[in-house]
Motif scaffolding. Sequence first.
Motif, PDB file in Angstrom:
ATOM      1  N   GLY A  72       0.801  -1.217   0.000  1.00  0.00           N
ATOM      2  CA  GLY A  72       0.000   0.000   0.000  1.00  0.00           C
ATOM      3  C   GLY A  72       0.839   1.274   0.000  1.00  0.00           C
ATOM      4  N   TYR A  73       0.206   2.371   0.370  1.00  0.00           N
ATOM      5  CA  TYR A  73       0.855   3.684   0.374  1.00  0.00           C
ATOM      6  C   TYR A  73       1.722   3.875   1.614  1.00  0.00           C
ATOM      7  CZ  TYR A  73      -1.916   5.629  -3.505  1.00  0.00           C
ATOM      8  OH  TYR A  73      -2.465   5.892  -4.726  1.00  0.00           O
ATOM      9  N   PRO A  74       2.747   4.743   1.502  1.00  0.00           N
ATOM     10  CA  PRO A  74       3.531   5.076   2.705  1.00  0.00           C
ATOM     11  C   PRO A  74       2.687   5.882   3.686  1.00  0.00           C
ATOM     12  CG  PRO A  74       4.142   6.508   0.872  1.00  0.00           C
ATOM     13  CD  PRO A  74       3.222   5.467   0.307  1.00  0.00           C
ATOM     14  N   THR A  75       2.910   5.645   4.952  1.00  0.00           N
ATOM     15  CA  THR A  75       2.197   6.386   5.998  1.00  0.00           C
ATOM     16  C   THR A  75       3.163   7.133   6.913  1.00  0.00           C
ATOM     17  OG1 THR A  75       2.174   4.422   7.419  1.00  0.00           O
ATOM     18  CG2 THR A  75       0.259   4.771   5.998  1.00  0.00           C
ATOM     19  N   PHE A  79       4.221   1.605   6.012  1.00  0.00           N
ATOM     20  CA  PHE A  79       3.252   1.609   4.921  1.00  0.00           C
ATOM     21  C   PHE A  79       1.921   1.075   5.445  1.00  0.00           C
ATOM     22  CE2 PHE A  79       7.316   1.762   2.927  1.00  0.00           C
ATOM     23  CZ  PHE A  79       7.145   2.389   1.705  1.00  0.00           C
ATOM     24  N   GLN A  80       0.916   1.176   4.602  1.00  0.00           N
ATOM     25  CA  GLN A  80      -0.400   0.706   5.020  1.00  0.00           C
ATOM     26  C   GLN A  80      -0.396  -0.776   5.353  1.00  0.00           C
ATOM     27  OE1 GLN A  80      -2.339   2.040   1.416  1.00  0.00           O
ATOM     28  NE2 GLN A  80      -3.419   3.690   2.479  1.00  0.00           N
ATOM     29  N   GLY A  81       0.442  -1.549   4.669  1.00  0.00           N
ATOM     30  CA  GLY A  81       0.438  -2.995   4.860  1.00  0.00           C
ATOM     31  C   GLY A  81       1.633  -3.556   5.594  1.00  0.00           C
ATOM     32  N   GLY A  82       2.433  -2.704   6.228  1.00  0.00           N
ATOM     33  CA  GLY A  82       3.597  -3.205   6.961  1.00  0.00           C
ATOM     34  C   GLY A  82       4.748  -2.225   6.928  1.00  0.00           C
ATOM     35  N   TRP A  83       5.945  -2.733   7.175  1.00  0.00           N
ATOM     36  CA  TRP A  83       7.158  -1.905   7.211  1.00  0.00           C
ATOM     37  C   TRP A  83       8.141  -2.386   6.156  1.00  0.00           C
ATOM     38  CZ3 TRP A  83       9.156  -1.225  12.939  1.00  0.00           C
ATOM     39  CH2 TRP A  83       8.198  -0.529  13.685  1.00  0.00           C
ATOM     40  N   LEU A  84       8.927  -1.441   5.646  1.00  0.00           N
ATOM     41  CA  LEU A  84      10.153  -1.767   4.944  1.00  0.00           C
ATOM     42  C   LEU A  84      11.303  -1.455   5.892  1.00  0.00           C
ATOM     43  CD1 LEU A  84       9.584  -0.430   1.310  1.00  0.00           C
ATOM     44  CD2 LEU A  84       9.490  -2.792   2.114  1.00  0.00           C
ATOM     45  N   VAL A  85      12.142  -2.450   6.168  1.00  0.00           N
ATOM     46  CA  VAL A  85      13.242  -2.337   7.126  1.00  0.00           C
ATOM     47  C   VAL A  85      14.547  -2.439   6.353  1.00  0.00           C
ATOM     48  CG1 VAL A  85      14.302  -3.324   9.187  1.00  0.00           C
ATOM     49  CG2 VAL A  85      11.817  -3.382   8.911  1.00  0.00           C
ATOM     50  N   GLN A  86      15.500  -1.568   6.681  1.00  0.00           N
ATOM     51  CA  GLN A  86      16.717  -1.494   5.874  1.00  0.00           C
ATOM     52  C   GLN A  86      17.949  -1.252   6.731  1.00  0.00           C
ATOM     53  OE1 GLN A  86      18.458   1.693   5.232  1.00  0.00           O
ATOM     54  NE2 GLN A  86      19.947   0.810   3.825  1.00  0.00           N
ATOM     55  N   ASN A  87      19.032  -1.939   6.404  1.00  0.00           N
ATOM     56  CA  ASN A  87      20.381  -1.526   6.798  1.00  0.00           C
ATOM     57  C   ASN A  87      21.370  -2.117   5.798  1.00  0.00           C
ATOM     58  OD1 ASN A  87      21.200  -4.115   7.563  1.00  0.00           O
ATOM     59  ND2 ASN A  87      21.336  -3.663   9.732  1.00  0.00           N
ATOM     60  N   SER A  88      22.644  -1.827   5.968  1.00  0.00           N
ATOM     61  CA  SER A  88      23.629  -2.197   4.962  1.00  0.00           C
ATOM     62  C   SER A  88      23.825  -3.706   4.843  1.00  0.00           C
ATOM     63  CB  SER A  88      24.968  -1.533   5.279  1.00  0.00           C
ATOM     64  OG  SER A  88      25.421  -1.908   6.578  1.00  0.00           O
ATOM     65  N   VAL A 127       8.283  -6.454   6.063  1.00  0.00           N
ATOM     66  CA  VAL A 127       7.660  -7.206   7.148  1.00  0.00           C
ATOM     67  C   VAL A 127       6.185  -6.826   7.154  1.00  0.00           C
ATOM     68  CG1 VAL A 127       7.644  -7.729   9.608  1.00  0.00           C
ATOM     69  CG2 VAL A 127       9.798  -7.122   8.484  1.00  0.00           C
ATOM     70  N   SER A 128       5.329  -7.799   6.874  1.00  0.00           N
ATOM     71  CA  SER A 128       3.899  -7.528   6.761  1.00  0.00           C
ATOM     72  C   SER A 128       3.306  -7.170   8.111  1.00  0.00           C
ATOM     73  CB  SER A 128       3.177  -8.747   6.192  1.00  0.00           C
ATOM     74  OG  SER A 128       3.201  -9.815   7.135  1.00  0.00           O
ATOM     75  N   SER A 129       2.124  -6.579   8.072  1.00  0.00           N
ATOM     76  CA  SER A 129       1.440  -6.204   9.315  1.00  0.00           C
ATOM     77  C   SER A 129       1.214  -7.419  10.206  1.00  0.00           C
ATOM     78  CB  SER A 129       0.102  -5.519   8.992  1.00  0.00           C
ATOM     79  OG  SER A 129       0.309  -4.301   8.319  1.00  0.00           O
ATOM     80  N   ALA A 130       0.873  -8.565   9.586  1.00  0.00           N
ATOM     81  CA  ALA A 130       0.635  -9.782  10.370  1.00  0.00           C
ATOM     82  C   ALA A 130       1.900 -10.236  11.070  1.00  0.00           C
ATOM     83  CB  ALA A 130       0.105 -10.888   9.464  1.00  0.00           C
TER      84      ALA A 130
END
Length: 627
Positions: free
Chosen positions: A380-383, A399-408, A415-418
Amino acid sequence: MEAHALCHRRAAHPARLKPLSVRLQRDPLTLCHAGVVGTHGRGLRRGTATLVLVIVVSVLQAVATFGAPAPAAQAADAGAFDPGRIIDDSIFFNGDAMTARQVQDFLETKVSSCQAGYTCLKDLRLDTTNKPADQMCGGYTGRAYQSAADVIEAVGKSCGISQKVLLVTLQKEQGLVTHTWPSEWRYMAAMGQGCPDTAACNEAYYGFFNQVYGAAHQMKRYANPPGTSNFFTWYAPGRTWNVLFHPNSACGSSPVYIQNQATADLYYYTPYQPNSAALAAGYGTGDACSSYGNRNFFNYFTAWFGSTKGYDVSAEFADYFAANRSWLGYTTGPASCASTGCSQAFQGGMVFRSAGGVHGVRNDYLASWGNYGREFGVVGYPTSEVSCGDMGNSCRQEFQGGWLVQNSSIGVRYVSSAFLAVWFNWGREYGAMGLPISDAGCTSDGVCLQAFQGAWIVQHASVGARVVPNSVFTTWSNWGRQGGTLALPIADPSVPGGADFIQAFQGGVITVSGGVGRVSSTVDPWFDTVIRSPWARVPEGGAVGGSGFGQLHAAVPGWCDHCLGRRGPGVVDGGSVVRHGDQESVAGCVAGFAVVHAGWRWLLSGVPGWLDGEERCGFVRGSERSA
């Protein structure tokens, strides 16, 4: 350096010079007063707009000998020149605007032939030198006998400056694009780089190659790229500045809202705006307070290459862009809208408007987000914006449906909302699970798995989402995961994050001791007997030294075997648990015999009572048995 300054200095460089009345014959569109531009080591520009009065007659006589301007070159509409947006970033900083072939073809359309004894830009050949890469440019590998077109293409690519910008600057500074009898000095100061009006030129920038590379390098430096000092601030975009009309401060100034970095670059390079008289004159002469450098840049560019404008920032994103221009850069496409929201692409990412507000998604996250269908998919869209403050050594965007997680080390993982709820319960990246190291994947039977640094999340509609630590996951995988005897986990570990615990599955229990897992019981009475027998109950990598149990295989209808991979009493190398109907036995591989698995083909040895004590082999899909 500009034409008028060039006129003032010509006597110091006598090579191939004509009499003064001829030397001052510039392109009739430039008339030896192209403007006030130039730079020295700190990027400050020199300038005076004083016109050389002795050229009037000679200029008129020289029009035919200089070389005709481009047929399309017409006086630009005075109303089209915007002092706050002379050229857009997307055009100015496009290092792939022209190839060397296109540059050469363009030059040849401007000059058909040179006067005898002179080398025109289209025919110029020179040796270039190596330049190291830095924050402004990617460096340059010197070569022998390069054409001007080769240099213009390569410098543009290295420094991210449009080849069109370089051509226009060569023309407005020295008229080199259309000149039919250029002197050596015009090439020595081709771009006006390092040539202030108030001092002699910096010899470090002498020569066509040094001029082109040095000017492009300086144009990038004006933006204060990462790794450099924040020196150039007085024409910073997104603010209003008083810009002079002429070096003579008595000519006045007017406030200009600088809309982008490219326009700021032009003012650093030529710190004056044309007054109304200069604009009204097209390419000609204005009044005593006129300057021409930025006017001529605009005129030549639009005449030769079209509009200097790229895509406008959509009004609904204007405030967001103003606050985030440092990472967004310039627009690379128009705004577009769907029923759920709007978006616009920029150099550094995209901006979206949805019910959750206006948020940007940086390029680092766009690819992973795109893998899930962007705003039209499950994410979904970023929140939110990117947040790093509470993420340890990582960052996230919601985001509406979860997170984007980042490092090097992990890249960008979804990671989905569930799964978020489970991850939160285990302390997120600070807990035993750590960071996600893969995206979730689902099998045809509806089981979804996602790997984290210390555990996996296993999800199915029948059991929900369960955490399976790595020590358990290894044993579970050896037993065939959801397709094996154990089937799916029905509970989380008894001691989350511990070294000693148990975890229940639909088909049995895995016990972990000292970080090593083994199957301690199953609901299958046949195999549970095998597990509990003193000979066969071998811990995974444990007391008897075995590698443990693998997966039960359906060899033929009614027949199963299970490789132990461990020596036991009377066993030379490995063995199998064999079952037929309600009978079971442990078959060790005795000397001279083996239990071999090759597709559907099995060789079974020493199975008392089932095969009448005889060696039987050649079971093929249960349809054949021979002694």
